[in-house]
Design an enzyme around this catalytic site. Structure first.
Site, PDB file in Angstrom:
ATOM      1  N   GLU A  52       8.298 -15.609  -5.275  1.00  0.00           N
ATOM      2  CA  GLU A  52       7.554 -15.195  -6.466  1.00  0.00           C
ATOM      3  C   GLU A  52       8.516 -14.696  -7.544  1.00  0.00           C
ATOM      4  O   GLU A  52       9.721 -14.532  -7.309  1.00  0.00           O
ATOM      5  CB  GLU A  52       6.558 -14.107  -6.102  1.00  0.00           C
ATOM      6  CG  GLU A  52       7.215 -12.806  -5.650  1.00  0.00           C
ATOM      7  CD  GLU A  52       6.353 -11.583  -5.951  1.00  0.00           C
ATOM      8  OE1 GLU A  52       6.190 -11.288  -7.160  1.00  0.00           O
ATOM      9  OE2 GLU A  52       5.874 -10.933  -5.006  1.00  0.00           O
ATOM     10  N   LYS A 196       1.096  -3.080   0.276  1.00  0.00           N
ATOM     11  CA  LYS A 196       1.666  -1.917  -0.397  1.00  0.00           C
ATOM     12  C   LYS A 196       0.942  -0.654   0.082  1.00  0.00           C
ATOM     13  O   LYS A 196      -0.282  -0.613   0.212  1.00  0.00           O
ATOM     14  CB  LYS A 196       1.560  -2.084  -1.905  1.00  0.00           C
ATOM     15  CG  LYS A 196       2.418  -3.264  -2.406  1.00  0.00           C
ATOM     16  CD  LYS A 196       2.317  -3.447  -3.908  1.00  0.00           C
ATOM     17  CE  LYS A 196       3.248  -4.549  -4.380  1.00  0.00           C
ATOM     18  NZ  LYS A 196       2.830  -5.891  -3.970  1.00  0.00           N
TER      19      LYS A 196
END
Length: 779
Positions: A52, A196
């Site tokens: 990414e 996360k």
């Protein structure tokens, strides 16, 4: 009666990656660019890892982001895969960045106009620029955006930092990362350090389960301590992982099976952060609570995550960015390892995925021509007891003959050129087999075509020729091979390109089975196959004692049958990739080869690099027995001068003599200068009595040796009548007629056979076809 044969049922087994050339909408190239390196790797089924870019545009500041991007790509390369960083530049989605593109993308970090690209943003960011080129965007792709583009390109493994998820307080905000929904509808494997830590991890895992996404964490299965799902900065979060994956090989098997089933949801492989970079869960949670509270009312939507990450960075005094960097590099390494293992599986069909009542992938891809095309006769051509098996490439040849408007013979670079363009059936093995067929030799071609329109056309053309089609297999994984030649105004080759993946990845077992079943005493193989496949075929010949290896001491043409066509300078070296399978005369594995001078140079260099010219090897005994001394060198000089080209200064003669103990019959194509034949002769061979002259040199070996001597002759080129229309296929024609003549006439008429082969090559020079049908006039 016209019979329509049913196409055999096949699984989504080892499904082909959807490369750029096969994406349905051809106009897509206006909005999407795949780098040459990535596209070549995908086409060849080499391991590729998607990366990414939002982490660089919205995560790390410049120039740290550039250094990180370079480090991640290097990590992927160091572990055997090709990195494919994905982003948006100048209104186009880019898959695989070059140096300047990487610098441009990372330089955009922190700028107001830099976009964060998820699935929803792709059409807007590219469409606006398409409508108004002055409005071009730079964008970093999120996990969702990267997944969409990687899947379009056929990339199956994606390494990143941490996954998005369900945000805390979702019951009020409805804030759920698009990453989760994307994994539910896109079959891609994401390797990350879990989700996360500031997210609602329990709800995130529930959401992934609902979407049908497999979730597994790398760890030790059946351990006394349960493997926990990692939380980005921490190796665990107190939640037991839904599944445990032991290593990259097991992860690759899960990915491979998922695609074989044709599933449409992805896989999440959680890779815990290395211990040296970890911020323990109990420590990070207090910081996260403060950062999440700070974000309330300050940011929303896609701005929430960057705000929280930046706030955590401040509160950890920089520790979080070190952890972030460490976990990303760790994921890049694991992603590359998984991609490598997946490439191994995709390169070799795995029969265990087939169900008992459905044909395995092997049986599907080896179905003969009659199973995939409509045939008025309803049958195929089979040569009973073929004399020769020709193994290798068959392709659609596209020939572009430069036709300049004014003076000049060579096409111009970096622009289009006026040309006459024609298509024909080609491929080295096909050309050799057809020339042999026209010379009256019973031949079977063993090759592979794609399950496409071109493949069906190829099969129909072979059948119309009256050639044996039973050795041709159908591949559902690759498109039919193509060779594009650009010739100058004189018909000489200017440059060329070839896509031979369908040939390169033919299974070695398919080839060795074909050799065993055919009963053919002669086997010709071209260099289009992968080196490991050629090595496997040589090993098979030695193990099964098939004629051609080991060769009897008599060295008679009736029993020595393994012939190598080098194909190109690069591919000519494949024989020497596994030198232990190359034995010396009189037990050589390879009977003959027909290189041109460039291929001979490459073969010599490869043999030298493999240390095959050592006085400690049997090679030296053969060379020493030939009694090479000053008079022999004088004779070589005479022969060299008579050839019209300096065969001594170029090293052609010396290289051939050094190679001949391993390949005892070399037919070296000298283009317009004819052919040079270098052969080892057995004791008692009648050719030892041939008188030496300006064009012929015969040297007897020391009495009592296993070798009788060496025969060297230069054959002048046959005169070309009329215009040379194309050089393509002339060398293949030469070898096909040469082998056909040796099969038919044996050792006694080798000189006449070489001359006939040269005449056949000249006939091909006078046609735009790869092989001239006038060869039949010669026999």
């Amino acid at each position: 009666m016209r019979i329509r044969l049913l196409r055999p049922l096949r699984l989504h087994h080892a499904l082909p990656r959807r490369t750029f050339t096969t994406i349905k909408t051809q106009r897509l190239n206006q909005f999407l660019k795949i780098s040459d390196e990535v596209q070549a790797a995908i086409s060849a089924r080499k391991p590729v890892v998607a990366l990414e870019s939002a982490i660089y545009t919205h995560g790390f500041p410049h120039p740290q982001n550039l250094e990180l991007a370079q480090a991640i790509e290097k990590t992927v390369r160091d572990n055997g895969a090709v990195p494919a960083t994905i982003c948006l530049l100048n209104g186009k989605a880019i898959i695989g960045l070059n140096k300047s593109e990487l610098e441009e993308m990372t330089d955009s970090a922190g700028k107001k106009e830099t976009m964060k690209i998820s699935r929803r943003d792709l059409a807007f960011a590219t469409g606006v620029s398409f409508n108004d080129p002055s409005r071009s965007f730079v964008g970093g792709t999120t996990i969702a955006g990267t997944s969409v583009l990687a899947h379009m390109a056929g990339i199956k493994v994606f390494a990143t930092g941490g996954l998005g998820g369900v945000h805390r307080g979702v019951e009020k905000t409805m804030d759920v990362s698009a990453d989760l929904r994307e994994l539910g509808r896109t079959n891609i494997a994401v390797i990350c350090a879990g989700s996360k830590a500031f997210l609602d991890l329990e709800r995130t895992l529930e959401y992934l389960e609902t979407e049908g996404v497999y979730v597994g964490t790398f760890g030790v299965r059946n351990s006394k301590v349960p493997v926990e799902y990692p939380a980005f900065y921490s190796r665990g979060c107190g939640i037991k992982s839904p599944s445990v994956v032991t290593d990259a090989k097991e992860a690759a098997a899960i990915i491979y099976t998922s695609h074989s089933f044709g599933l449409t949801s992805g896989q999440l492989f959680a890779n815990p952060i290395p211990k040296e970079f970890e911020i323990p869960n109990e420590e990070i949670q207090d910081i996260i609570k403060a950062s999440v509270a700070a974000a309330e009312g300050v940011s929303s939507g896609k701005d929430v995550t960057p705000f929280i990450l930046n706030d955590i960075l401040k509160r950890t005094l920089g520790r979080s960015i070190k952890a972030n960097r460490g976990l990303i590099l760790n994921n890049a390494e694991m992603g590359a390892k998984v991609a490598v293992e997946l490439a191994k599986l995709e390169g070799t069909p795995h029969p265990s995925t087939a169900m008992p009542h459905i044909p395995t992938a092997t049986s599907t891809t080896t179905k003969k021509a009659e199973a995939v095309i409509e045939s008025k006769e309803g049958n195929i051509n089979v040569a009973e007891n073929p004399e020769v098996l020709v193994i290798g490439g068959i392709a659609v040849d596209i020939c572009c003959d430069y036709t300049p408007y004014s003076s000049g013979t060579a096409p111009a670079l970096h622009t289009s050129n006026p040309s006459r363009i024609s298509e024909s059936l080609g491929g080295v093995a096909n050309n050799v087999a057809y020339a042999m067929h026209l010379s009256g030799t019973k031949t079977r071609l063993v090759s592979s075509v794609g399950d496409d329109i071109s493949g069906r056309w190829v099969l129909e053309q072979i059948r119309k020729r009256g050639m044996d089609t039973s050795g041709l297999s159908i591949s559902s994984a690759y498109q039919t091979a193509r060779y594009v030649a650009i010739n100058d105004a004189k018909g000489g080759l200017f440059t060329a390109s070839a896509d031979m993946a369908v040939i390169e990845y033919m299974a070695a077992s398919t080839i060795t089975d074909a050799i065993t079943r055919s009963g053919a005493r002669w086997v010709v193989i071209d260099g289009n196959l992968l080196p490991k496949t050629i090595t496997a075929v040589l090993r098979h010949c030695k193990k099964r004692n098939i004629k051609g290896s080991p060769f009897p001491a008599s060295n008679s043409l009736s029993s020595i049958t393994f012939i190598f066509e080098p194909t190109s300078s690069t591919k000519s070296t494949t024989l020497f990739n596994s030198p232990k399978h190359l034995t010396c005369y009189p037990s050589t594995v390879v009977f003959a080869a027909a290189p041109n001078t460039h291929e001979l140079d490459a073969m010599y260099s490869a043999a030298e690099a493999a240390e095959l010219f050592s006085t400690d090897l049997p090679w030296w005994k053969i060379i020493d027995s030939l009694l090479i001394e000053s008079r022999f060198h004088d004779s070589l000089e005479t022969l060299s001068r008579s050839s019209g080209m300096d065969l001594i200064t170029s090293g052609t003669l010396q290289k051939a003599i050094n190679l001949v103990p391993y390949i005892p019959n070399l037919f070296i194509k000298l283009s317009e200068k004819g052919c040079l034949v270098v052969r080892l002769l057995a004791p008692g061979d009648k050719m030892l009595e041939t008188r030496s002259g300006r064009e012929t040199l015969v040297r007897k070996a020391r009495v009592g040796e296993e070798v009788g001597g060496i025969y060297i002759r230069h054959f002048e080129a046959e005169e070309v009548e009329g215009e040379v229309l194309s050089v393509n296929g002339a060398g293949d024609t030469f070898l096909g007629v040469l082998v056909g003549g040796m099969v038919k006439y044996g050792d006694g008429e080798i000189e006449e056979t070489v001359e006939m082969a040269q005449r056949a090559a000249v006939l091909t020079l006078g046609t735009r076809e790869a092989v001239s049908e006038r060869i039949q006039e010669l026999v």
